[in-house]
Every structure is written in structure tokens, then in C-alpha cells.
Write an enzyme that holds these catalytic residues in place. Structure first.
Site, short mmCIF file in Angstrom:
data_model
loop_
_atom_site.label_atom_id
_atom_site.label_comp_id
_atom_site.label_asym_id
_atom_site.label_seq_id
_atom_site.Cartn_x
_atom_site.Cartn_y
_atom_site.Cartn_z
N ASP A 325 0.85 -1.18 0.00
CA ASP A 325 0.00 0.00 0.00
C ASP A 325 0.90 1.24 0.00
O ASP A 325 2.13 1.16 0.02
CB ASP A 325 -0.94 -0.02 1.20
N GLU A 529 -10.29 6.54 5.43
CA GLU A 529 -9.10 6.18 6.19
C GLU A 529 -8.99 6.95 7.51
O GLU A 529 -10.00 7.24 8.14
CB GLU A 529 -7.87 6.32 5.29
#
Length: 765
Positions: A325, A529
Site C-alpha cells: 500500500d 481512512e
């Protein structure tokens, strides 16, 4: 032959940029057929392993290392950083030639200079063309995109319900259809690597990415994620798209509920609850996997050989590409401090099993660090060759060497407004009716005046959520096509029904005194997030007060919740009607209207538990039994996993089995009698659970082992048929170290259908 690019500092824009680069893109951009003496890797008729081996032996070490790096689009624009703007040749040359980057991505909020499907297609063609034309070996790039609820970065693209809403449909076939639509849109713009689906189990309502998961249940999550993989990788449009199962593994239950905070799982919990959904999605044929940004049990997953190699490749037989990521390889040094410097961090990640590092803004730095790691003996050339082979294999599987370009002239027609009917169906099936006191819904012809209010009644950005054009949601000043709840209620109102929109709470309460009912649309605002972590996931005091003021009029009040997770509703929990619409996408307004007016039958069921009080998170239906009898110490939600109402009536009988005694390696044939006892046709979700009478290790009071949907006409009866592998009864055996293996313990079990507390017994021998 290596072609030196013209060193122009002016940017490349539009088709003029393509002409400047010297390649005319026509049709679908098929590469020319190879000559008889063409290198094996350029011969489309050669087997992929042979093509990979041939190309690999021609590459320098630096070119190989470049294939392991994925850069963000911003490194190719403007001044080669976050300045944005048009593509710049100096930036392109540095990233794609000097550092031979293998992939480019557009993350949330990284659209082209002008955001339309055609603009996307022209941009990806330009980037692809530069890589092919000016790299020494003419290797195409993989272009990645977060396409998590449709092609959601692109203006004009249809946005479907976010994954939590799709989980509420309990409809794998519908999820496949949604992802097939996404595949067509993504492929039309040349962005053929999709970062999805999310295969996490949603276990903590505080977590900022809660809505990106399908469910709190491993089987429901895994089944939907596998369906998503099959849909995204359906190449029937003529162009292959690679799905990415993420974030492997254990991302969704951080220790304090905040994104990217380390998680601690017992080995038994990790093996029995966290990992199975990923395994299902990977078994569906996913071409790539994204590593978890977090740490599990004290080890950053990006550096975990156990998870990324032993489990993923050894046990699950995954043969695709593992990508990190955002900036996670460097984080091994800068945040986690498990590496002393960047070269050591690169070695840790690649040796653990990362094949491509999403190191988005520093191609020279990654290349230098990887070369240094090799020179120090930290990273072997053999492991680099293995990783590069996987990346090249993916490119050959995707057909990028033969068909690297897309027809930009078709992109708008393929993407803009596509599959609106499917999006409306998905939003309709995803909505969950949780309260319907005195049959206030559906509204009847007697509802002549309807007051509509609430902060999300006419707010499309709230309805779409995060990852919608921008990372944190629709940017200010951006207009996205779609139907709000207000617009849907107005457009769908039956003859004789007036919709009175009152955005001011005081005015709405006053208007309701002269009206028949109110619809108040509440919820939370978009986010993603860490910025979207919510330590207090509850309906705001202001919205609770607005609902209370409406209820004080004595008129029926229907609450529609537009939110990315179940919210503690407080005083708003006891209204006459309550509909959870999640983040329903661009067609959500019409879907809500169809349900409230009775044009559609509610069929969604909760894929997660709905807590009744702050402090009860995390809460999930498979909570293990204990001896504490205090308030809410056990499973005590406001609405349980699987809850949901219909406008018709349903009766579900006890499950029938094809045998009473089974082996652990067999499959049960299960039948469930179902009757639609009401006056409306409808769909019913039929979940089947199992409970275990006695177990040496703790098991949940019940857990899901199968589900299906049945459609029945009013008054009709039918049978739901399910296959239940007995292996789904397995739990990790052994003592508290969890050192044993998942096994189906011999003994007595009971199958339960729906919300029944009694069922049908059987024995495993």
C-alpha cells in the site's frame, strides 16, 4: 533500438502530445504483429512463461528494479511532484525511462487535468505510449486505480453503493454484475488494474474504513469478495482488468479503532475469523493482492514472510502480484523502525513477499535503495527475478504487449451514465428497513403532503461517501451527476402527493403540523481512512434534536440514514419508520423513493451489528460466551446481524438435511421451507447458521455457514436450497497458543435458519 526522447520542458497535452511522441493511436490500439525474427517476449503466440524468461534475460538489474516500483500520477505532471497539471516530458523520462517504473497509479483525488472518461483514456494512452516508445525494451506499464464503488474517480461514471451496502444485499450475483459494470468503465479508460475488492471483516464501527468492508461475518464477506473478483476480471468487454484483494491481512480491527494502528489477534482468531474471507477471494482467481498497511501481532505486514509467503503462497497457492500500500515499504524504516535505513526496508519487504512497492513519489530513491540492498547482500538477484517475473506475467496476462492502448473516442459513451438501472437496483436491495411501526410504510395514497428535511436529503456528496472523485469525497465545487433522496421523492411521488422540502429544522417541524408525515434524512459526512476515524460513531446531537422536534408534532416520522456505518441513534432510534440506506451511490435517491412509496419491496438485511450505545464497540454477533452477566457484557445490539423487515410477511421452517450423520470432508444438502404469507411479492434472504453443543475451544453461539435469496409471489411457498460444506464447522484446536490446526470436531451440531432459536440436529463422526 533505444530512442532518445526529445528533451522538451513543455508539457504533453491531448492528442497533440501523442503525435509528438510519434505514435498514432487508432482503433483499439493493437500492437503490430511480430516479424518472423521478433524476440520471443514480443511474440503473442509464445507461451507466457517463455515470454517472461526471454524478457527477463534481456533486462539490466536497474530495469528489473524499476518494474518493482509503482509511482503516483503526480510524479509525471507539472513539476514532477504534487503540483498537478499536464504531463511533462522531463517527468515522464525520469520515471519511465531513467528509473523504468513498472506501474503508475491514480489514487483518490488524482484525476487528469480535466476529468472526463475521454480525458482519462487520453492520459493513460500518453503514459503508456511514452513507456513503450522510449523504454529500451518497450515494456508497457500497469495503470492502477481505486475503483471501489464503480469507476469512482471519473466524472460521469456511475457510482454504486459502497461495499457495506452491497454486503447488505446478501446477493453475490448482483455484486458480480456491479463489478462487471465497473470493469467495463475501468477498461474503457485504460486503467486496467483495480485496487479492490476489500476482503476485511468489519469488526469495529470506529474504524475510518468500516464502510469499505462487506460484513462482519467471514463467510458473507468472502462470498461477496469472491463475486467481486469474478466480476472485475470478467474480460467479456475485450479488455482484461486485474482485481486486487486487499488489504492482506488483518487490517480491519486495529487495537484502538484508529486506521493503521497495530492489531493484536490471537492465532486462533486470526486463522478462524480474519483470514478465511481473503482465502475465498483469492481462490476466485484474483490476479493481485495488496498487503495490509498495519502491523499484526508486532510485525508490520509489509515485512511479514509468514503472511505474504507462507500463508498467501504456501497455503492459498496464490501466484499473482503482491503490491504494497501507499509508501508502506519506506514506513518500515520511518514509522515502524524495523529497518535501519531505506535499503534495509526494501529488502525486508521484498524478501517477505512484496513484488511491487507502491512507493509513489520517489522513483530515484527506490531504485537507489534497492540497488544498495543488492550490493550489501540483503536482497538476492534471484528474489528480484522472481518478483519481476510475477509483474511481467501479469502484464502478459493482461494482454498489454498486444493491446496497450484504448480508444479514447469511445470512453465517454462507455462510461457516462452507464448501467443506471443496475445502480438503482443495487441501492434498492442494499437498503435495510429496521422499523415500520403501525405500517407507516409504504406511504399510501392518503399521504397527501410529505415534509422532507435533514442534512442529507439533498446532498449527493454525503450520499456517495469517500473515494468519490476525491479521496475524502466529492471536492468542494465539483458537481457530480446523480439523484438525491429529495429529487427521488419528488420525481417518484404518486399523483396527489406533494413533497415539501424544508431544509431548516424549525421550519420543517412547523410544516409537519399541517402535513401527513415527514422523511428526515440524517447521517454523517464523507471521509476515508484515518481522517474518517470516529471514536464516537453516533448521530450528532443536532440531528437527534431535529428528529425529536418532528416527533413532538405527533405526526409519523420516517428516518432515512445515509451513513458509512451503523450510528448510535440515541433518541432518534424510536421513530415510526427507520431505513438504513448506507452510502447508496448516484442512484440512491430513486432507490429510497421506490422503497418509501412501495414501488419496491425492502429486502436488505444487516451485514453488521448495530450497537445501541457508545462504548459497546467492537460488537459482532459471533462474540464468544463468557461468565459476566452485566449489562451489555454479551451480544446486545440495537439491531442484530441479519436484521431487516419487509412489507410482506415471511415464514421460515426448520432446515431439512439429506442425512443425519456426516463426515468432516462432505457437504450437507440443506433445504429450508419458505412461505410468503403476505400480500406482496418479495425477496427473502435465507441465512443458515450452525451451533455446536459442546466444544473444547470456545465457539460462537452460532455462526453463518450458508445463505441464499428466494423470490416468492404473494401467498406462495417454496424451498431454499443450499450446499453447506462441513469444513465450515472447523475451528482451530489446541490450547491458548492456538498452535493447533482448524479441524471439525466430532460431535453434535444444530442447523438454524433465519432468526430461529431451534433447528435441526446432526452429528459429525
Amino acid at each position: 533500438m533505444h530512442l532518445a526522447p526529445p528533451r522538451l520542458r513543455r508539457p504533453l497535452t491531448g492528442l497533440a502530445g501523442l503525435a509528438l511522441l510519434g505514435t498514432a493511436l487508432t482503433g483499439l490500439g493493437a500492437a503490430p504483429a511480430p516479424a518472423a525474427d521478433t524476440a520471443t517476449y514480443l511474440n503473442s503466440r509464445a507461451p507466457i512463461p517463455d515470454r517472461v524468461a526471454d524478457l527477463l534475460r534481456r533486462m539490466t538489474l536497474k530495469e528489473k528494479i524499476g518494474q518493482l516500483d509503482q509511482l503516483a500520477l503526480v510524479t509525471l505532471q507539472g513539476t514532477c511532484n504534487w503540483s498537478g497539471g499536464a504531463l511533462n516530458q522531463d517527468c515522464l523520462h525520469s520515471v519511465l525511462v531513467d528509473n523504468a517504473a513498472g506501474s503508475i497509479l491514480s489514487g483518490g483525488g488524482m484525476p487528469p487535468q480535466v476529468n472526463s472518461p475521454k480525458d482519462w483514456a487520453e492520459l493513460t494512452n500518453q503514459v503508456q505510449n511514452y513507456a513503450i516508445t522510449y523504454s529500451r525494451l518497450h515494456i508497457p506499464i500497469l495503470y492502477g486505480i481505486d475503483a471501489v464503488h464503480g469507476h469512482n474517480n471519473v466524472l460521469g461514471a456511475t457510482m454504486f453503493p459502497q461495499q457495506i451496502g452491497m454486503g447488505a444485499t446478501w446477493d453475490p450475483a448482483l455484486e458480480t454484475a456491479v463489478e462487471q459494470s465497473t470493469q467495463r468503465a475501468v477498461a474503457a479508460t485504460g486503467t486496467t488494474w483495480a485496487f479492490g475488492p476489500v476482503a476485511e471483516v468489519a469488526r469495529d464501527q470506529r474504524w475510518g474504513r468500516y464502510y469499505e468492508a462487506f460484513s462482519e461475518d467471514p463467510l458473507l464477506t468472502g462470498t461477496m469478495a469472491a463475486s467481486a473478483v469474478r466480476g472485475l476480471q470478467d474480460g467479456s468487454s475485450g479488455t482484461q482488468v486485474a482485481a486486487t484483494v486487499k488489504h492482506f491481512a488483518g487490517y480491519s480491527q486495529p487495537l484502538n479503532g484508529h486506521d493503521r494502528v497495530p492489531a493484536d489477534y490471537s492465532p486462533r482468531y486470526l486463522q478462524d475469523t480474519i483470514l478465511p474471507a481473503y482465502q475465498q477471494a483469492i481462490a476466485a482467481g484474483a490476479l493481485s493482492v495488496m498487503a495490509d498497511s498495519g502491523a499484526v501481532n508486532g510485525v508490520p505486514v509489509t515485512a511479514s514472510h509468514e503472511l505474504l509467503t507462507d500463508v498467501l503462497r504456501g497455503r492459498y497457492h496464490f501466484d499473482g502480484v503482491v503490491v504494497s500500500d501507499w509508501s508502506d515499504v519506506r514506513s518500515l524504516q520511518t514509522a515502524y523502525h524495523v529497518a535501519a535505513d531505506y535499503p534495509e526496508a526494501v529488502a525486508e519487504a521484498v524478501n517477505a513477499g512484496v513484488d511491487m512497492a507502491m512507493e509513489p513519489t520517489d522513483a530515484p530513491g527506490f531504485s537507489a535503495a534497492a540497488l544498495t540492498a543488492v550490493q550489501r547482500g540483503l536482497l538476492s538477484r534471484q528474489r528480484i527475478d522472481q518478483a519481476v517475473s510475477r509483474v511481467l506475467t501479469l502484464k502478459f496476462r493482461m494482454g498489454l504487449f498486444e493491446h496497450p492502448y484504448v480508444d479514447a473516442g469511445r470512453a465517454d459513451a462507455v462510461v457516462n451514465g452507464a448501467d443506471l438501472g443496475l445502480a438503482r437496483k443495487a441501492a434498492t436491495e442494499s437498503a435495510v428497513l429496521l422499523r415500520n411501526e403501525h405500517a407507516v410504510l409504504p406511504f399510501t395514497a392518503a399521504t397527501h403532503r410529505l415534509v422532507v428535511t435533514g442534512p442529507s436529503a439533498d446532498n449527493l456528496p454525503n450520499q456517495l461517501g469517500g473515494w468519490s472523485i476525491g479521496w475524502q469525497g466529492v471536492p468542494n465545487g465539483t458537481t457530480v451527476p446523480g439523484v438525491t433522496v429529495l429529487a427521488g421523492l419528488k420525481a417518484g411521488a404518486p399523483a396527489g402527493t406533494t413533497v415539501d422540502y424544508q431544509p431548516d429544522p424549525t421550519a420543517a417541524a412547523a410544516a409537519l403540523k399541517e402535513a401527513d408525515a415527514a422523511v428526515v434524512v440524517v447521517g454523517n459526512t464523507p471521509g476515508a481512512e484515518g481522517p474518517n476515524d470516529q471514536p464516537n460513531p453516533s448521530l450528532s446531537a443536532e440531528q437527534q434534536a431535529q428528529v425529536a422536534a418532528l416527533q413532538a408534532t405527533g405526526k409519523p416520522v420516517v428516518v432515512v440514514v445515509i451513513a458509512d456505518r451503523p450510528l448510535v441513534l440515541g433518541s432518534a432510534a424510536n421513530t415510526a419508520g427507520l431505513l438504513m440506506a448506507w452510502l447508496p451511490g448516484t442512484e440512491g435517491g430513486d432507490a429510497v423513493a421506490d422503497l418509501l412509496y412501495g414501488k419496491a419491496e425492502p429486502s436488505g438485511r444487516l451485514p453488521v451489528s448495530w450497537p445501541k450505545a457508545i462504548g459497546n464497540e467492537p460488537e459482532f454477533y459471533t462474540q464468544l460466551p463468557g461468565t459476566n452477566g452485566g449489562t451489555d457484557s454479551g451480544y446486545s445490539p440495537l439491531f442484530a446481524f441479519g436484521a431487516g423487515l419487509s412489507y410482506t410477511g415471511w415464514q421460515t421452517g426448520a432446515p431439512g438435511l439429506d442425512r443425519a450423520t456426516v463426515r468432516s470432508d462432505t457437504t450437507l444438502q440443506v433445504t429450508v421451507p419458505v412461505t410468503n404469507s403476505g400480500a406482496r411479492d418479495g425477496d427473502l434472504v435465507v441465512p443458515v447458521y450452525v451451533s455446536q453443543a459442546v466444544s473444547k475451544v470456545l465457539t460462537p453461539p452460532k455462526w453463518l455457514v450458508g445463505f441464499t435469496r428466494v423470490h416468492l409471489a404473494a401467498g406462495a411457498s417454496g424451498t431454499a436450497n443450499l450446499n453447506v460444506p462441513v469444513s465450515l464447522l472447523a475451528h482451530t484446536q489446541g490450547d491458548i497458543t492456538g498452535a493447533g490446526h482448524p479441524q471439525v470436531a466430532p460431535g453434535s451440531y444444530t442447523l438454524l435458519a433465519g432468526d430461529a432459536t431451534t433447528g435441526t440436529g446432526f452429528t459429525v463422526r
